[in-house]
Design a protein around this motif. Structure first.
Motif, PDB file in Angstrom:
ATOM      1  N   LEU A  74       1.177  -1.329  -0.120  1.00 20.91           N
ATOM      2  CA  LEU A  74       0.577   0.261  -0.080  1.00 20.91           C
ATOM      3  C   LEU A  74       1.077   1.275  -0.087  1.00 20.91           C
ATOM      4  N   ASP A  75       0.549   2.284  -0.686  1.00 19.36           N
ATOM      5  CA  ASP A  75       1.050   3.935  -0.916  1.00 19.36           C
ATOM      6  C   ASP A  75       2.477   3.800  -1.340  1.00 19.36           C
ATOM      7  N   HIS A  76       1.936   2.767  -2.575  1.00 19.99           N
ATOM      8  CA  HIS A  76       3.598   2.648  -2.820  1.00 19.99           C
ATOM      9  C   HIS A  76       2.906   2.489  -4.251  1.00 19.99           C
ATOM     10  N   ASN A  80      -2.250   6.805  -1.747  1.00 22.94           N
ATOM     11  CA  ASN A  80      -3.208   6.246  -2.527  1.00 22.94           C
ATOM     12  C   ASN A  80      -2.973   5.850  -3.506  1.00 22.94           C
ATOM     13  N   HIS A  81      -1.758   4.698  -3.654  1.00 24.79           N
ATOM     14  CA  HIS A  81      -1.533   3.869  -4.974  1.00 24.79           C
ATOM     15  C   HIS A  81      -0.773   2.914  -3.646  1.00 24.79           C
ATOM     16  N   ALA A  82      -1.173   1.203  -5.195  1.00 19.82           N
ATOM     17  CA  ALA A  82      -1.411   0.257  -4.580  1.00 19.82           C
ATOM     18  C   ALA A  82      -0.014  -0.637  -5.509  1.00 19.82           C
ATOM     19  N   HIS A 115      -4.850   4.197  -7.385  1.00 25.61           N
ATOM     20  CA  HIS A 115      -4.425   3.543  -8.491  1.00 25.61           C
ATOM     21  C   HIS A 115      -4.466   2.140  -7.739  1.00 25.61           C
ATOM     22  N   PHE A 116      -3.696   1.153  -8.710  1.00 22.05           N
ATOM     23  CA  PHE A 116      -3.476   0.132  -9.186  1.00 22.05           C
ATOM     24  C   PHE A 116      -1.961  -0.589  -9.358  1.00 22.05           C
ATOM     25  N   HIS A 117      -1.262  -0.870  -9.480  1.00 16.51           N
ATOM     26  CA  HIS A 117      -0.198  -1.011  -9.855  1.00 16.51           C
ATOM     27  C   HIS A 117       0.048  -2.481  -9.623  1.00 16.51           C
ATOM     28  N   VAL A 118       1.309  -2.656 -11.461  1.00 20.76           N
ATOM     29  CA  VAL A 118       1.520  -4.326 -11.191  1.00 20.76           C
ATOM     30  C   VAL A 118       2.829  -3.777 -12.263  1.00 20.76           C
TER      31      VAL A 118
END
Length: 153
Positions: A74-76, A80-82, A115-118
């Motif tokens: 979380l928070d990366h 508010n990003h993951a 925002h969710f990042h992969v």
């Protein structure tokens, strides 16, 4: 099917290791080697630079037993990003909508994440899944942007 996400506990390790073994196709494609016995423990230490242990979350997806696993921070890379390490679903349960339900459950559980990042490797499997879930693929990143949600849902 309605699934729930809960925090991983040490008692889950044997079943998660079985899931990892069942997902060797993903591990081979993503890392170049099969999963091993220390992979679950190593997830606790696999943190992006500048993050803390409190940001790391390992989640078990359940619907009448364990059916999936999610690794996220979380928070990366920003507040508010993951960052999602992976979604894992057993081979025999793929294409049954479980991955879609896992994405839904993650976005519902972490309502303050926008925002969710992969991070994607060149040959990483799951690109079509991510695209179908609404992630925008851009080179070595996939990002799912979700509208800010209030507690009133």
């Amino acid at each position: 099917m309605r699934l729930t996400l809960r925090d991983f506990t040490p008692a889950d390790e044997p079943e998660v290791l079985r899931l990892f073994a069942d997902c060797d196709d993903w591990f081979q494609a993503a890392t170049g080697h099969p999963s091993g016995p220390g992979d679950v423990q190593s997830l606790f230490y696999a943190l992006p630079e500048g993050t803390s242990d409190e940001q790391k979350h390992l989640l078990v997806a359940e619907a009448q037993g364990m059916i999936g696993f999610v690794d996220l921070v979380l928070d990366h890379p920003a507040p508010n990003h993951a960052s999602i390490g992976f979604f894992l679903v057993p081979k025999d349960l793929r294409r049954w909508g479980i991955g879609s339900e896992m994405v839904r459950a993650v976005t519902e559980r972490y309502r303050d994440i926008t925002h969710f990042h992969v991070k994607l490797d060149e040959f990483q499997p799951g690109r079509e899944f991510l695209r179908a879930m609404g992630f925008a693929l851009n080179g070595q990143r996939a990002v799912l942007e979700v509208a800010p949600r209030s507690d009133g849902r």
